[in-house]
Each structure stands twice: as structure tokens, then as C-alpha cells.
Motif scaffolding. Structure first.
Motif, PDB file in Angstrom:
ATOM      1  N   SER A  90       4.381  33.255  20.713  1.00 19.12           N
ATOM      2  CA  SER A  90       5.287  34.386  21.077  1.00 19.12           C
ATOM      3  C   SER A  90       5.509  34.647  21.768  1.00 19.12           C
ATOM      4  CB  SER A  90       4.260  35.891  20.209  1.00 19.12           C
ATOM      5  OG  SER A  90       5.194  37.041  20.013  1.00 19.12           O
TER       6      SER A  90
ATOM      7  N   VAL B  54      11.684  33.607  15.892  1.00 18.06           N
ATOM      8  CA  VAL B  54      12.052  33.754  17.186  1.00 18.06           C
ATOM      9  C   VAL B  54      13.290  33.513  17.460  1.00 18.06           C
ATOM     10  CG1 VAL B  54      11.347  33.152  19.781  1.00 18.06           C
ATOM     11  CG2 VAL B  54       9.460  33.112  18.058  1.00 18.06           C
TER      12      VAL B  54
ATOM     13  N   GLN C  79      10.983  38.696  19.474  1.00 13.77           N
ATOM     14  CA  GLN C  79      10.751  37.699  18.549  1.00 13.77           C
ATOM     15  C   GLN C  79      10.848  38.575  17.671  1.00 13.77           C
ATOM     16  OE1 GLN C  79       7.548  35.327  18.334  1.00 13.77           O
ATOM     17  NE2 GLN C  79       7.249  35.739  15.631  1.00 13.77           N
TER      18      GLN C  79
END
Length: 259
Positions: free
Chosen positions: A15, A44, A176
Motif C-alpha cells: 500500500s 492505488v 489508495q
């Protein structure tokens, strides 16, 4: 394309990170004669309603099957942090015994997780629930923009890097989709018969994002036997100690290849 004697590493970022954060690690693996594929996950860089299952489907169809079926290479699947969730789900049914039963000659030979989140999935629970309903303090939620943010990623992600590298890593970090943390986690594959003895976990000892103690709790909670290695870095081992990390990856890959 003719089969290669070496597998291709498919590398799934964590992430807030993207393939540029893994570029030097990829270079090191390429320099040892291994193919490498990485990609920006669909969740993302967007506030769209994109789920962790969407990430898993992308990894499966555009990364794993693209290499297994089109290019005819075996794969070693590497995932970092959040990436462990969709990556393991994407590999379900693609293990060596799974593929052999279908008459296929290529497969995912094994999985290597780096400071990764391990959730069994398939039970309707989301990633936020796996954190006990409360996300770590370095993660901020922007409900209006439907984004997960890390306003200051240096302390949790890049604290042990040289300043110039840490600053560049921060600039390259991305928000994200919040939906990825609040959508049901698909079923993982690390507990399936096909991957028994074929899963490794590299623990980052000085991690401030997913602390070492938490990594050990995650491993113990799986009830599975894992190949484990420890690396004396923070969360982003691929930037802090890429040479050591690549040596672990290659060592484990050879172990999978011999099975």
C-alpha cells in the motif's frame, strides 16, 4: 516463448508504494538471470470504488496467468505489506499440483511474503476488520475522497533510509482507494494443499508500520508452517537492504524450484 529454466518473479507492491519503490530490487534479480514483472495495482492512485478483489483479479489475469499461460514460465510470487492480501488470493488454484491436475506445465512454484498482512479471507471480513476495526495511526481516512492516506510516510515506511532516498520515496508514494480496505478480503491460497511448504515470510525486524511482534502474531494465527527469514530493516526492506533481500528471495526461490 520457450520455457526458461528459471522462474519469473511477479512482485506485488505494498500500500502507498508503486513499482518504482522496487526498481533496484528488480534490477538485482534481473542481474541474476531472473525475469521480473511488477505493476501498479488498480486500487492505488484512485478514489474510485475499487476493491481488494479487483486487485486480486488484476494480479491473476494480467500478471500471473499472463506469465504462466502466455509466456510459459513458472512464477515465484512476491508480495509486500498490503499486497499479500490480493496476491495470495490471485494465486489460488495456480499451485504446482493444481495446474498439473489441469494438464498445465507451468505454475506458481511458491509465495514469498515481505512484512505482509495475512488474512484468511473468504469470510466477508474486510482489511479494516482484520485490524480490529481501527487502522494503524499512520493511516488516515478521507471519507469524502474515498482515499486511504499516509500524510507523513517517512516515519512508518522509510525511517531507516538515507535522507535523499527517503525523500524521493515519499514523493513517489501514492494514496489508495478506501474501498480496498473496506471490501471483503477474498480467500487466500497460503493455506491450500498446493502451497503446503511453498510459502515463505520475510520479517522486517525494525518495522514501524507492521511491527515485528505483529508479523509473528500473523504467522502464528495462520496455523501453517512457514519458511521464515529475518532482515534488520524497517518496513521497506527493498530500499533499506536490497542486496540482502534479493539474496533471501533467490535462496528461497531455489528451494521452491527443487521441490
Amino acid at each position: 516463448m520457450a520455457p526458461s529454466s528459471k522462474p519469473v518473479f511477479v512482485l506485488v507492491p505494498g500500500s502507498a508504494q508503486n513499482p518504482s519503490h522496487y526498481a533496484y530490487l528488480q534490477h538485482l534479480l534481473l542481474s541474476e538471470g531472473y525475469g521480473v514483472l511488477s505493476a501498479l495495482l488498480p486500487t492505488v492512485g484512485t478514489g474510485a470504488n475499487v476493491t481488494v478483489a479487483d486487485d486480486a483479479e488484476y494480479i491473476r489475469s494480467r500478471m500471473l496467468l499472463a506469465v504462466l499461460d502466455n509466456e510459459k514460465h513458472d512464477v515465484i510470487l512476491i508480495s509486500h505489506s498490503y499486497g499479500g492480501l490480493p496476491a495470495s488470493a490471485a494465486a489460488r488454484g495456480l499451485g504446482k499440483s493444481d495446474r498439473a491436475a489441469e494438464g498445465k506445465t507451468t505454475s506458481v512454484l511458491g509465495q514469498i511474503f515481505i512484512a505482509a498482512i495475512l488474512a484468511k479471507g473468504g469470510d466477508g471480513k474486510d482489511l479494516e476488520a482484520s485490524f480490529g476495526g481501527q487502522l494503524p495511526p499512520h493511516i488516515q481516512v478521507d471519507e469524502q475522497e474515498n482515499l486511504i492516506k499516509c500524510e507523513d510516510p517517512k516515519p512508518p515506511l522509510f525511517h531507516d533510509l538515507p535522507p535523499i532516498l527517503a525523500d524521493a520515496a515519499v514523493i513517489s508514494s501514492m494514496d489508495q482507494s478506501l474501498t480496498s480496505f473496506r471490501s471483503p478480503c477474498p480467500a487466500a491460497s497460503w493455506d491450500t494443499e498446493a502451497f503446503k511448504g511453498r510459502c515463505a515470510y520475510i520479517r522486517t525486524v525494525n518495522d514501524r508500520a507492521v511491527p515485528y511482534e505483529v508479523q509473528n502474531m500473523l504467522l502464528q494465527g495462520t496455523g501453517q508452517e512457514w519458511i521464515t527469514r529475518d532482515i534488520e530493516t524497517g518496513h521497506s526492506a527493498q530500499l533499506a537492504a536490497p542486496e540482502k533481500l534479493s539474496s533471501f528471495i533467490i535462496e528461497i526461490a531455489k528451494q521452491f524450484g527443487a521441490m
